[in-house]
Every structure is written in C-alpha cells, then in structure tokens.
Design a protein around this motif. Sequence first.
Motif, PDB file in Angstrom:
ATOM      1  N   VAL A  91       0.857  -1.171   0.000  1.00  0.00           N
ATOM      2  CA  VAL A  91       0.000   0.000   0.000  1.00  0.00           C
ATOM      3  C   VAL A  91       0.894   1.222   0.000  1.00  0.00           C
ATOM      4  N   ARG A 107     -10.364   5.129  -0.664  1.00  0.00           N
ATOM      5  CA  ARG A 107      -9.936   5.747  -1.925  1.00  0.00           C
ATOM      6  C   ARG A 107      -9.326   4.715  -2.858  1.00  0.00           C
ATOM      7  N   ARG A 108      -8.716   3.710  -2.266  1.00  0.00           N
ATOM      8  CA  ARG A 108      -8.113   2.647  -3.091  1.00  0.00           C
ATOM      9  C   ARG A 108      -9.117   1.541  -3.406  1.00  0.00           C
TER      10      ARG A 108
END
Length: 256
Positions: A91, A107-108
């Motif tokens: 990440v 958001r991911r």
Amino acid sequence: MFAQNEPFGPGGVSLPQGGPLYLQLKRVIEDAVASGAIRPGDALPSERDLALKAAVSRVTVRKAVQHLVRDGLLVQRHGSGTFVAPQPARVEQSLSQLTSFTEDMARRGMEVRSVLLDSGISHPSPEETMALGLSPGVRVARVARLRLCGGNPLAIERAAVSADLLPDPADIGSSLYAHLEKSGHRPVRAIQRIRATNLDPADAALLEIAPGSAALHIERVGYLASGRVVEFTRSVYRGDTYDFVAELRVGEGAQP
Ligand code: 16G
C-alpha cells in the motif's frame, strides 16, 4: 491439490546441488512460491510426505520449514498444517495529506476492517501528558485497534485523546476521525514521526508475521485549528506492505 508435474505433486522433488540439504529444500519451496506453483493459502505436503518426495530426513524438512516460517514465507497453524503465508499487496501512502486510515483505504477501493483491542479512560502516562499538553488531573481516552485492509492485518494503532474531547472511546464506530468530526474535533494538521522497528512477539502475532519482523513505528500528533493537540497516536505498520511516499520539490533558494 498439486498436479503430477508440480513441485510437490505425486512425483519426487529434485533438489538443486550444493550446500546443506535443508537449504536446498528451502530454495525449492521459495522458488515454488516465487513462480506461483504454490500460492498464498496453499497447504504444504506433510513433513513425512515432503521427506519422502525429496529423499531427505524429516529433521531436514523441519529445519527448512522452520527457516521459512521465521522468514514469513510459510505459516504453521496448530493442528492443520503448514501453509504459504498471505502475500498482501503493498500500500502506498502519501506523506503530505492528512487523511484517516478509513479514507485512505476507501480511496483505493479496499475493504477496511478494525478490531478493537482495547479502549477506555485512564490516567495519562507522562509521555501522553506531554504530547497532548494535558493539565494536571485531566484523563486520557485510549483506543487501540488492529487495522485490516482487504482482510489482511496492516497496522496496530494506539490512539490517545484528551478525555474531554473523546469522552466515549468505545463508541467511535469504524473511524476515529469521522467520530471526532461530529463534535468539531477532527485534526486539521499533524506532525508525523516515522522510524524503523522490529516487532515484539505480541504485535507480530496480531499482524500475523514472525516476531522480530521489520515494521514502521509511526507517531502522529494531530492539531485542531486552534493549535490544541487532539490526537497522539502510536502505530506499527507492517514493513512488508506499507510504503510512505513523499513528493519533494526544489527549494526556492536552490532553483536555477
Ligand atoms: C491514520 C493515522 C492515525 C489516525 C487514523 C484515523 C497514520 C500513520 N495514522 O491511520 O493517526 O488516528 O488514521 O483513522 O496515518 P480512522 O478515522 O479510520 O479511525
């Protein structure tokens, strides 16, 4: 299940030449994981079967497996065997935005989950008193959470907030920042300090990696617009899954 031509299929396992046998077997297993022939979550054959297939002793198999467990490539589950460890995606996190864990992962498009490890109101430690700028007699609210992303444990976060700003630490729901926002106490600025660390056995067990594994120790001090400190959070993030990324610009004075 492994097919006939796979490394741990019904045929034998051929070891590379050179070096101690357990290291040869270790290499075969590492290569099988690297090539995707065995995948995260797959079970390794039993110690007995592996010894037969590779024509080595069970002591040799045990030693190879112990080293791979220590390296984090394999995990042993009591009573059910040895498995290829989950290999979570890395990440990337920007160092210039003040966001919450929940927002970062959403958001991911990743599923976020938190396990509440501990919460309550206590007397502050000297470090918390200093960091939060607490007056004598003021209590501290603490929330410790294991944070998971896509089902994989990523971090342990231990937040401390002055109890007058967070009187109900057990009721923050899924996001500390969303909860603080409701009362107008979400931080608007933060200073973050990051250093390398090695995980102690208790944190390593929660993060499902070997004790002593590399991790990032992060301290965040979050401020309200008034300048008052609202949050003092100490976290450990798995070193194998988290990258902090900072954008750097040439300073005014250094420009041509
Ligand atoms: C981030 C912060 C942490 C903050 C949390 C709130 C780092 C290293 N830490 O994880 O200090 O308490 O977000 O997240 O970035 P939440 O609102 O999802 O609970």
